[in-house]
Design a protein around this motif. Sequence first.
Motif, PDB file in Angstrom:
ATOM      1  N   MET A   1      63.905  26.020  65.171  1.00 50.77           N
ATOM      2  CA  MET A   1      62.605  25.428  64.893  1.00 50.77           C
ATOM      3  C   MET A   1      62.814  24.362  63.819  1.00 50.77           C
ATOM      4  N   SER A   2      62.250  23.192  64.070  1.00 55.56           N
ATOM      5  CA  SER A   2      62.427  22.079  63.137  1.00 55.56           C
ATOM      6  C   SER A   2      61.531  22.264  61.919  1.00 55.56           C
ATOM      7  N   LEU A   3      61.800  21.455  60.909  1.00 51.01           N
ATOM      8  CA  LEU A   3      61.014  21.511  59.674  1.00 51.01           C
ATOM      9  C   LEU A   3      59.565  21.092  59.935  1.00 51.01           C
ATOM     10  N   HIS A   4      59.391  20.128  60.795  1.00 50.61           N
ATOM     11  CA  HIS A   4      58.045  19.678  61.139  1.00 50.61           C
ATOM     12  C   HIS A   4      57.258  20.809  61.813  1.00 50.61           C
ATOM     13  N   GLU A   5      57.862  21.547  62.711  1.00 54.36           N
ATOM     14  CA  GLU A   5      57.195  22.681  63.373  1.00 54.36           C
ATOM     15  C   GLU A   5      56.868  23.782  62.375  1.00 54.36           C
ATOM     16  N   GLN A   6      57.770  24.029  61.449  1.00 51.99           N
ATOM     17  CA  GLN A   6      57.505  25.061  60.429  1.00 51.99           C
ATOM     18  C   GLN A   6      56.333  24.663  59.548  1.00 51.99           C
ATOM     19  N   PHE A   7      56.317  23.392  59.126  1.00 49.71           N
ATOM     20  CA  PHE A   7      55.214  22.920  58.287  1.00 49.71           C
ATOM     21  C   PHE A   7      53.892  22.979  59.059  1.00 49.71           C
ATOM     22  N   LYS A  62      50.265  27.221  70.686  1.00 45.55           N
ATOM     23  CA  LYS A  62      50.139  25.763  70.780  1.00 45.55           C
ATOM     24  C   LYS A  62      50.984  25.052  69.725  1.00 45.55           C
ATOM     25  N   VAL A  63      51.142  25.671  68.549  1.00 44.35           N
ATOM     26  CA  VAL A  63      51.845  24.996  67.457  1.00 44.35           C
ATOM     27  C   VAL A  63      53.362  25.134  67.597  1.00 44.35           C
ATOM     28  N   ASN A  64      53.845  26.374  67.783  1.00 39.81           N
ATOM     29  CA  ASN A  64      55.296  26.555  67.796  1.00 39.81           C
ATOM     30  C   ASN A  64      55.789  27.423  68.955  1.00 39.81           C
ATOM     31  N   GLU A  65      55.081  27.409  70.056  1.00 41.18           N
ATOM     32  CA  GLU A  65      55.453  28.126  71.266  1.00 41.18           C
ATOM     33  C   GLU A  65      55.493  29.643  71.081  1.00 41.18           C
ATOM     34  N   GLY A  66      54.706  30.158  70.163  1.00 38.94           N
ATOM     35  CA  GLY A  66      54.527  31.592  69.993  1.00 38.94           C
ATOM     36  C   GLY A  66      55.606  32.309  69.207  1.00 38.94           C
ATOM     37  N   LEU A  67      56.393  31.589  68.439  1.00 41.94           N
ATOM     38  CA  LEU A  67      57.422  32.247  67.624  1.00 41.94           C
ATOM     39  C   LEU A  67      56.773  32.865  66.393  1.00 41.94           C
TER      40      LEU A  67
END
Length: 189
Positions: A1-7, A62-67
């Motif tokens: 997971m990228s930093l942008h997805e985490q934020f 929707k944000v991080n594919e359900g992780l």
Amino acid sequence: MSLHEQFSTIIAMTVMGVWIGISLTTYHRFVHPKKKWRWMMIITDTLFWAFQGLFVFFVLLKVNEGLIRFYIFIALAIGYCAYKALFQSIYESILEWLTNVVVKTALMIYLTIKMLIVQPVWILLKLLYRSCKILISVLLSAVLFIVSVIVFPFKWAVRLLVPQSFIDRLVRFFYIAIRFFDRFTKKFR
């Protein structure tokens, strides 16, 4: 997971924490104001939390594919605490104001409909009923007068041919029918 997805996930879950606080306050304001019907509380609480969980997971999907990560729960808790500390009193006053506006508007609409539609229709129906009653009584009086004028010449023939006891029973029957009609119509006055 990228930093942008985490934020994005942290921001979204913080907002979802605020959403949970808002929906919980609204839920407690409308569903459990007096804490009656314990069995109903079990059903509504279960449905409420199931919907909240599904909604949070939908946003997470929707944000991080359900992780699911540990910091997601921390972000939810931070959002809920931020709501409790910063926004709860403001939201409760806005909610009370909106509730009062909706209740007063609904009451005004109800009274307007009652005054402009229901009461005039009721008055017209009562007027129609009374007019029909007067018309029926006038027509009945006219028919009785015409019948008495026609029957008068034959009255002596009827007295000779028909026994008096039959005439008495017939008069009694009509008297009872008229009394029944009067009692029946008194209910609608």
